[in-house]
Design an enzyme around this catalytic site. Sequence first.
Site, mmCIF file in Angstrom:
data_model
loop_
_atom_site.group_PDB
_atom_site.id
_atom_site.type_symbol
_atom_site.label_atom_id
_atom_site.label_comp_id
_atom_site.label_asym_id
_atom_site.label_seq_id
_atom_site.Cartn_x
_atom_site.Cartn_y
_atom_site.Cartn_z
ATOM 1 N N PRO A 9 0.829 -1.275 -0.133
ATOM 2 C CA PRO A 9 0.085 0.146 -0.053
ATOM 3 C C PRO A 9 0.951 1.237 0.072
ATOM 4 O O PRO A 9 1.821 1.363 0.591
ATOM 5 C CB PRO A 9 -0.771 -0.049 1.263
ATOM 6 C CG PRO A 9 -0.063 -1.132 2.000
ATOM 7 C CD PRO A 9 0.474 -2.109 1.122
ATOM 8 N N ASN A 10 0.065 2.271 -0.810
ATOM 9 C CA ASN A 10 0.785 3.507 -0.990
ATOM 10 C C ASN A 10 2.025 3.829 -1.670
ATOM 11 O O ASN A 10 2.518 4.652 -1.859
ATOM 12 C CB ASN A 10 1.017 4.116 0.602
ATOM 13 C CG ASN A 10 -0.039 4.247 1.302
ATOM 14 O OD1 ASN A 10 -1.321 4.864 0.881
ATOM 15 N ND2 ASN A 10 -0.239 3.732 2.588
ATOM 16 N N ARG A 17 5.208 10.781 -2.566
ATOM 17 C CA ARG A 17 4.746 10.725 -1.119
ATOM 18 C C ARG A 17 6.449 10.841 -0.135
ATOM 19 O O ARG A 17 7.178 10.133 -0.575
ATOM 20 C CB ARG A 17 4.640 9.055 -1.056
ATOM 21 C CG ARG A 17 4.469 8.682 0.364
ATOM 22 C CD ARG A 17 4.414 7.056 0.273
ATOM 23 N NE ARG A 17 4.253 6.707 1.472
ATOM 24 C CZ ARG A 17 4.566 5.319 1.869
ATOM 25 N NH1 ARG A 17 5.004 4.417 1.080
ATOM 26 N NH2 ARG A 17 4.127 4.981 3.196
ATOM 27 N N TYR A 22 11.263 8.734 1.021
ATOM 28 C CA TYR A 22 11.097 7.486 -0.117
ATOM 29 C C TYR A 22 11.805 7.867 -1.209
ATOM 30 O O TYR A 22 12.037 7.075 -2.385
ATOM 31 C CB TYR A 22 9.868 7.393 -0.284
ATOM 32 C CG TYR A 22 9.216 6.622 0.933
ATOM 33 C CD1 TYR A 22 9.575 5.323 1.570
ATOM 34 C CD2 TYR A 22 8.128 7.240 1.629
ATOM 35 C CE1 TYR A 22 8.997 4.858 2.903
ATOM 36 C CE2 TYR A 22 7.525 6.631 2.839
ATOM 37 C CZ TYR A 22 7.997 5.340 3.205
ATOM 38 O OH TYR A 22 7.567 4.977 4.532
ATOM 39 N N ASN A 74 7.803 -5.697 -1.242
ATOM 40 C CA ASN A 74 7.875 -4.525 -0.137
ATOM 41 C C ASN A 74 6.375 -4.378 0.204
ATOM 42 O O ASN A 74 5.752 -3.846 -0.319
ATOM 43 C CB ASN A 74 8.296 -3.367 -0.932
ATOM 44 C CG ASN A 74 8.474 -1.892 -0.055
ATOM 45 O OD1 ASN A 74 7.995 -2.219 1.220
ATOM 46 N ND2 ASN A 74 8.941 -0.990 -0.263
ATOM 47 N N ALA A 77 3.136 -0.961 4.733
ATOM 48 C CA ALA A 77 2.607 -1.075 5.849
ATOM 49 C C ALA A 77 2.262 -2.494 6.589
ATOM 50 O O ALA A 77 2.242 -2.751 7.815
ATOM 51 C CB ALA A 77 1.552 -0.033 6.071
ATOM 52 N N GLU A 98 12.660 -9.683 1.466
ATOM 53 C CA GLU A 98 11.748 -8.515 1.726
ATOM 54 C C GLU A 98 12.633 -7.127 1.527
ATOM 55 O O GLU A 98 13.896 -7.110 1.964
ATOM 56 C CB GLU A 98 11.783 -8.751 3.226
ATOM 57 C CG GLU A 98 11.053 -7.308 3.922
ATOM 58 C CD GLU A 98 10.783 -7.899 5.738
ATOM 59 O OE1 GLU A 98 11.071 -8.903 6.008
ATOM 60 O OE2 GLU A 98 10.647 -6.799 6.275
ATOM 61 N N HIS A 100 12.653 -2.675 1.640
ATOM 62 C CA HIS A 100 11.984 -1.511 2.155
ATOM 63 C C HIS A 100 13.092 -0.530 1.729
ATOM 64 O O HIS A 100 14.210 -0.396 1.534
ATOM 65 C CB HIS A 100 11.992 -1.606 3.654
ATOM 66 C CG HIS A 100 11.338 -2.598 4.245
ATOM 67 N ND1 HIS A 100 10.026 -2.505 4.175
ATOM 68 C CD2 HIS A 100 11.464 -3.853 4.803
ATOM 69 C CE1 HIS A 100 9.390 -3.550 4.886
ATOM 70 N NE2 HIS A 100 10.529 -4.182 5.186
ATOM 71 N N ARG A 107 13.503 4.618 12.187
ATOM 72 C CA ARG A 107 12.381 5.478 12.101
ATOM 73 C C ARG A 107 11.580 5.016 13.557
ATOM 74 O O ARG A 107 12.241 4.651 14.349
ATOM 75 C CB ARG A 107 11.520 5.071 10.762
ATOM 76 C CG ARG A 107 12.293 5.363 9.700
ATOM 77 C CD ARG A 107 11.631 5.359 8.296
ATOM 78 N NE ARG A 107 10.348 5.986 8.297
ATOM 79 C CZ ARG A 107 9.596 5.778 7.466
ATOM 80 N NH1 ARG A 107 9.554 4.743 6.589
ATOM 81 N NH2 ARG A 107 8.443 6.456 7.334
HETATM 82 C C1 DQA Z 1 8.140 0.814 3.556
HETATM 83 C C2 DQA Z 1 8.546 0.987 5.358
HETATM 84 C C3 DQA Z 1 7.075 0.806 5.810
HETATM 85 O O1 DQA Z 1 7.387 0.946 7.227
HETATM 86 C C4 DQA Z 1 6.110 1.936 5.317
HETATM 87 O O2 DQA Z 1 5.034 1.535 5.987
HETATM 88 C C5 DQA Z 1 6.218 1.622 3.799
HETATM 89 C C6 DQA Z 1 7.248 1.672 3.046
HETATM 90 C C7 DQA Z 1 9.472 1.095 2.844
HETATM 91 O O3 DQA Z 1 9.684 0.792 1.886
HETATM 92 O O4 DQA Z 1 10.311 2.069 3.578
HETATM 93 O O5 DQA Z 1 4.924 2.250 3.263
HETATM 94 O O6 DQA Z 1 8.092 -0.430 3.407
#
Ligand code: DQA
Length: 146
Positions: A9-10, A17, A22, A74, A77, A98, A100, A107
């Site tokens: 998501p997002n 964003r 990011y 990835n 959240a 995985e 990120h 963080r």
């Molecule tokens: C994320 C880190 C997560 O904590 C966050 O909710 C994201 C992006 C990252 O790529 O740094 O949406 O996965």
Amino acid sequence: ATILVLHGPNLNLLGEREPGIYGNATLNDIDQQLQQQARDRGHHLLSVQSNAEYELVERVQDARHEGVNFILINPAAFTHTSIALRDALAAVAIPFIEIHLSNVHAREEFRRHSYFSDIAQGVICGLGPQGYELGLQAALRYLEQS
Ligand code: DQA
């Protein structure tokens, strides 16, 4: 081989964003780069982004029947919340890395726990879009050696 890239998501908002966290690359930039990298090595790569947990779960379940050999994910959240997505990955038993973009350990405290890391083949965080590139490199090496 076939590699599936899953974005949670997002991540569709990448580029606009929280760029301080990011970066400026869009999801399309990342996917294009991965496509190219896979194609250059003679592999097939497909990318999917969803804001819906059930869609990601179904995508993982379907991967079983699609001959997917490796998953880069990835979970965004959902990393910190989704037992369902974890269970799906455990069920299909397809190796995954995985990824990120941000350094989740630098963080908020709630980002330090992942439902995926202990069953992942590896975890990459904090390197921005380069993390995907390195993840794909590791996946291809693994697939070419096995
Ligand atoms: C994320 C880190 C997560 O904590 C966050 O909710 C994201 C992006 C990252 O790529 O740094 O949406 O996965």
